[in-house]
Scaffold this motif. Sequence first.
Motif, PDB file in Angstrom:
ATOM      1  N   ILE A   1      41.511  70.269  97.118  1.00 22.18           N
ATOM      2  CA  ILE A   1      42.597  70.640  95.744  1.00 22.18           C
ATOM      3  C   ILE A   1      40.900  71.466  94.912  1.00 22.18           C
ATOM      4  CG2 ILE A   1      43.550  69.763  93.749  1.00 22.18           C
ATOM      5  CD1 ILE A   1      43.516  67.336  95.585  1.00 22.18           C
ATOM      6  N   PRO A   2      41.295  72.647  95.011  1.00 21.93           N
ATOM      7  CA  PRO A   2      40.210  73.715  94.285  1.00 21.93           C
ATOM      8  C   PRO A   2      39.868  72.517  92.589  1.00 21.93           C
ATOM      9  CG  PRO A   2      41.759  74.481  93.554  1.00 21.93           C
ATOM     10  CD  PRO A   2      42.744  73.226  94.889  1.00 21.93           C
ATOM     11  N   LEU A   3      40.685  72.150  91.963  1.00 28.11           N
ATOM     12  CA  LEU A   3      40.341  71.222  90.676  1.00 28.11           C
ATOM     13  C   LEU A   3      40.472  70.379  90.557  1.00 28.11           C
ATOM     14  CD1 LEU A   3      37.706  71.390  88.274  1.00 28.11           C
ATOM     15  CD2 LEU A   3      39.146  73.573  87.306  1.00 28.11           C
ATOM     16  N   MET A   4      40.003  69.135  90.195  1.00 24.88           N
ATOM     17  CA  MET A   4      40.948  68.250  89.273  1.00 24.88           C
ATOM     18  C   MET A   4      40.186  67.530  88.123  1.00 24.88           C
ATOM     19  SD  MET A   4      40.726  64.401  91.800  1.00 24.88           S
ATOM     20  CE  MET A   4      42.150  64.234  92.339  1.00 24.88           C
ATOM     21  N   TYR A   5      40.901  67.150  87.160  1.00 23.68           N
ATOM     22  CA  TYR A   5      40.764  66.717  86.063  1.00 23.68           C
ATOM     23  C   TYR A   5      40.124  64.463  86.005  1.00 23.68           C
ATOM     24  CZ  TYR A   5      39.525  71.395  83.863  1.00 23.68           C
ATOM     25  OH  TYR A   5      39.482  72.596  83.837  1.00 23.68           O
ATOM     26  N   VAL A   6      39.545  64.251  85.714  1.00 26.88           N
ATOM     27  CA  VAL A   6      40.182  62.667  85.654  1.00 26.88           C
ATOM     28  C   VAL A   6      38.918  62.999  84.109  1.00 26.88           C
ATOM     29  CG1 VAL A   6      39.011  60.516  85.875  1.00 26.88           C
ATOM     30  CG2 VAL A   6      38.830  62.248  88.023  1.00 26.88           C
ATOM     31  N   SER A   7      40.007  61.207  83.182  1.00 26.50           N
ATOM     32  CA  SER A   7      39.738  62.004  82.324  1.00 26.50           C
ATOM     33  C   SER A   7      40.615  60.413  81.349  1.00 26.50           C
ATOM     34  CB  SER A   7      40.926  62.801  81.292  1.00 26.50           C
ATOM     35  OG  SER A   7      40.448  62.630  80.112  1.00 26.50           O
ATOM     36  N   TYR A   8      39.763  59.677  80.416  1.00 23.43           N
ATOM     37  CA  TYR A   8      39.998  58.529  80.085  1.00 23.43           C
ATOM     38  C   TYR A   8      39.581  57.944  78.758  1.00 23.43           C
ATOM     39  CZ  TYR A   8      35.581  58.262  82.688  1.00 23.43           C
ATOM     40  OH  TYR A   8      34.242  57.988  83.080  1.00 23.43           O
ATOM     41  N   ASP A   9      40.289  57.465  78.165  1.00 23.39           N
ATOM     42  CA  ASP A   9      40.311  57.166  76.815  1.00 23.39           C
ATOM     43  C   ASP A   9      40.355  55.928  76.444  1.00 23.39           C
ATOM     44  OD1 ASP A   9      39.236  57.249  74.091  1.00 23.39           O
ATOM     45  OD2 ASP A   9      40.942  58.667  73.432  1.00 23.39           O
ATOM     46  N   GLY A  10      39.796  54.458  75.116  1.00 20.73           N
ATOM     47  CA  GLY A  10      40.340  53.534  74.938  1.00 20.73           C
ATOM     48  C   GLY A  10      41.744  53.664  73.440  1.00 20.73           C
TER      49      GLY A  10
ATOM     50  N   CYS B   1      47.248  58.671  75.018  1.00 19.56           N
ATOM     51  CA  CYS B   1      47.055  57.278  74.706  1.00 19.56           C
ATOM     52  C   CYS B   1      48.398  57.205  73.602  1.00 19.56           C
ATOM     53  CB  CYS B   1      45.953  57.295  73.664  1.00 19.56           C
ATOM     54  SG  CYS B   1      44.800  56.395  74.852  1.00 19.56           S
ATOM     55  N   LYS B   2      48.555  58.201  73.132  1.00 23.15           N
ATOM     56  CA  LYS B   2      50.235  58.066  71.429  1.00 23.15           C
ATOM     57  C   LYS B   2      51.795  57.519  72.768  1.00 23.15           C
ATOM     58  CE  LYS B   2      48.409  60.505  67.931  1.00 23.15           C
ATOM     59  NZ  LYS B   2      47.289  61.533  68.544  1.00 23.15           N
ATOM     60  N   THR B   3      51.761  58.495  73.889  1.00 21.66           N
ATOM     61  CA  THR B   3      53.093  58.248  74.176  1.00 21.66           C
ATOM     62  C   THR B   3      53.158  58.206  75.105  1.00 21.66           C
ATOM     63  OG1 THR B   3      52.395  60.458  76.226  1.00 21.66           O
ATOM     64  CG2 THR B   3      53.568  61.188  73.840  1.00 21.66           C
ATOM     65  N   VAL B   4      52.321  56.769  75.789  1.00 18.57           N
ATOM     66  CA  VAL B   4      52.336  56.216  77.183  1.00 18.57           C
ATOM     67  C   VAL B   4      51.887  55.194  76.143  1.00 18.57           C
ATOM     68  CG1 VAL B   4      51.219  54.926  78.892  1.00 18.57           C
ATOM     69  CG2 VAL B   4      51.202  57.143  78.851  1.00 18.57           C
TER      70      VAL B   4
ATOM     71  N   ALA C   1      32.311  79.666  80.617  1.00 19.61           N
ATOM     72  CA  ALA C   1      32.693  80.845  81.609  1.00 19.61           C
ATOM     73  C   ALA C   1      33.106  80.245  83.150  1.00 19.61           C
ATOM     74  CB  ALA C   1      30.895  81.331  81.605  1.00 19.61           C
ATOM     75  N   GLU C   2      33.162  78.855  83.741  1.00 16.78           N
ATOM     76  CA  GLU C   2      33.592  79.138  84.399  1.00 16.78           C
ATOM     77  C   GLU C   2      35.240  78.324  84.406  1.00 16.78           C
ATOM     78  OE1 GLU C   2      31.341  75.459  86.810  1.00 16.78           O
ATOM     79  OE2 GLU C   2      29.760  75.572  85.288  1.00 16.78           O
ATOM     80  N   GLU C   3      36.303  78.432  82.852  1.00 16.28           N
ATOM     81  CA  GLU C   3      36.909  78.363  82.646  1.00 16.28           C
ATOM     82  C   GLU C   3      37.775  76.896  82.934  1.00 16.28           C
ATOM     83  OE1 GLU C   3      38.673  81.529  85.797  1.00 16.28           O
ATOM     84  OE2 GLU C   3      38.808  82.784  84.066  1.00 16.28           O
ATOM     85  N   LEU C   4      36.758  76.676  82.324  1.00 21.11           N
ATOM     86  CA  LEU C   4      36.934  74.198  82.440  1.00 21.11           C
ATOM     87  C   LEU C   4      38.150  74.026  80.838  1.00 21.11           C
ATOM     88  CD1 LEU C   4      33.872  73.478  84.526  1.00 21.11           C
ATOM     89  CD2 LEU C   4      36.601  73.741  85.407  1.00 21.11           C
ATOM     90  N   PHE C   5      38.730  72.902  81.070  1.00 21.49           N
ATOM     91  CA  PHE C   5      39.100  72.315  79.284  1.00 21.49           C
ATOM     92  C   PHE C   5      38.090  71.698  79.482  1.00 21.49           C
ATOM     93  CE2 PHE C   5      43.733  72.349  81.803  1.00 21.49           C
ATOM     94  CZ  PHE C   5      44.105  72.845  81.125  1.00 21.49           C
ATOM     95  N   VAL C   6      37.839  72.241  78.267  1.00 22.41           N
ATOM     96  CA  VAL C   6      37.157  71.165  76.769  1.00 22.41           C
ATOM     97  C   VAL C   6      37.005  70.135  76.360  1.00 22.41           C
ATOM     98  CG1 VAL C   6      34.977  73.284  77.919  1.00 22.41           C
ATOM     99  CG2 VAL C   6      36.453  73.329  75.114  1.00 22.41           C
ATOM    100  N   GLY C   7      38.190  70.359  76.429  1.00 22.50           N
ATOM    101  CA  GLY C   7      39.386  69.117  75.413  1.00 22.50           C
ATOM    102  C   GLY C   7      39.561  67.742  75.937  1.00 22.50           C
ATOM    103  N   SER C   8      39.378  66.885  75.762  1.00 21.60           N
ATOM    104  CA  SER C   8      40.410  66.029  76.044  1.00 21.60           C
ATOM    105  C   SER C   8      41.707  65.322  75.464  1.00 21.60           C
ATOM    106  CB  SER C   8      39.203  64.418  76.267  1.00 21.60           C
ATOM    107  OG  SER C   8      39.296  63.961  74.939  1.00 21.60           O
ATOM    108  N   GLY C   9      42.089  66.750  75.502  1.00 25.42           N
ATOM    109  CA  GLY C   9      44.129  66.001  74.314  1.00 25.42           C
ATOM    110  C   GLY C   9      45.296  65.675  75.266  1.00 25.42           C
ATOM    111  N   VAL C  10      44.487  65.937  76.560  1.00 27.23           N
ATOM    112  CA  VAL C  10      45.925  65.591  77.784  1.00 27.23           C
ATOM    113  C   VAL C  10      45.602  63.751  77.511  1.00 27.23           C
ATOM    114  CG1 VAL C  10      46.397  65.051  79.429  1.00 27.23           C
ATOM    115  CG2 VAL C  10      45.785  67.248  79.255  1.00 27.23           C
ATOM    116  N   ILE C  11      44.683  63.200  77.731  1.00 30.64           N
ATOM    117  CA  ILE C  11      44.503  62.134  77.764  1.00 30.64           C
ATOM    118  C   ILE C  11      45.244  61.205  76.184  1.00 30.64           C
ATOM    119  CG2 ILE C  11      41.764  61.642  77.297  1.00 30.64           C
ATOM    120  CD1 ILE C  11      44.175  59.508  79.460  1.00 30.64           C
ATOM    121  N   GLU C  12      44.308  62.175  75.029  1.00 32.28           N
ATOM    122  CA  GLU C  12      44.635  61.487  73.468  1.00 32.28           C
ATOM    123  C   GLU C  12      45.969  61.295  73.593  1.00 32.28           C
ATOM    124  OE1 GLU C  12      41.894  63.547  71.412  1.00 32.28           O
ATOM    125  OE2 GLU C  12      40.673  62.745  72.638  1.00 32.28           O
TER     126      GLU C  12
END
Length: 415
Positions: free
Chosen positions: A159-168, A371-374, A357-368
Amino acid sequence: MESALRVAVLACGAKVLARMLAEAGSGRREETVLCRCGQRMESQGVRGKELLTILGPVAYERSMFKCPACRATRYPGDEALDVVGTTRSPGLRRMMARAGSQSTFKDGRDDLRIYAGLEVSAKDVERVAERIGQEMDTWSQEERQRRLAEDGPEPEKDIPLMYVSYDGTGVPMTRGELAGVKGKRADGLAKTREAKLGCVFTQTTVDEEGYPIRDPDTTSFVGAIETAETFGWRIYGEAWRRGLARVRKVVVLGDGAEWVKNLAEMHFPRAISIIDLYHAREHLSGLCRILFGSNEKRMERERRRQWALLDAGRVEKIILHARRHLPVDPDLKKAAQAEIQYLDKNKERMRYAKFRAEELFVGSGVIEAGCKTVIGQRLKQSGMEWTVRGANAIIALRCVMKSNRLEDYWESRVA
Ligand SMILES: [Zn+2]
């Protein structure tokens, strides 16, 4: 006419089902029935129970076995049909769990009556949804444990690239669940407890402008109201289940909270750790307010400059600039120094130009959004109050659902 016909057809179906269940529940058994203690159990004849199914109530008889040594009982028919300790069929439980996870238990009850012609109480929906949520939590935990215990990664593709994101996010609780929990309210009492939610997703492509695109349908969620330590193992287990051992690059995305950082260092030491850009910007806005708040125009100008420096990842320059403009007022000075310390401590996690430059996500919008939908949409409706047990069951249920794993769960029960 159609409603009346549905009632008649369901009643007919219930009769057919009853006949089929009679065969499953009793009759000659090929295998001997063993007790947990190892003893061979003895048949005690048949016992009846009424099952509630999606076709309506169905009378059902099955053989009971008893252990001569320890007096334990077993109903092999119930085990085969997945109705041990419940009078609700798997089909009905599945509908009730879904109804209870989607909306309030009262709405769930009404939906079941209108859509499926089923009469159950709101309390029933709650009990069944809660129990299934607990079972799903156990199921997914056992699955993660099993994967962790396996020797090596399965010989699959990298898997080339995995994101792990978490919040409260805060969940409103009943009074009894809040004893000893410190809060932000004026009287020092809390109204909520923090649920922790984590997600794992992958990314392989970028759009024409080089912005990352999340791989569709790869996002899975885990969450609970629990300590950061326990949650750390939960999110780590989930990342592992998703193939952490085969991942070439891992990114941990979160806000600047201390627990978020600690878990990243403990469980994902080789990950690129990124603080959500929007959180970082908010910190800079706060800093500008402290330093230049007396002059509205200047503050705005400085804020824009600092944001541009942040985008460029030049955190040292921001810190230097702030140190040069420390306010004289001791309270403001202290506040400014706290922000400077925050920037200094987290600077490596704010190299946004490099991340981009590495074409990475820099925002944690997915986990935010998660938090709203789940959690928010179901658990934070007005007037709601939860127990930890009830909230965790529904969170587990919704995590499985939003991870598109409901069918996996029911299939595992059939197996
Ligand atoms: Zn026994």
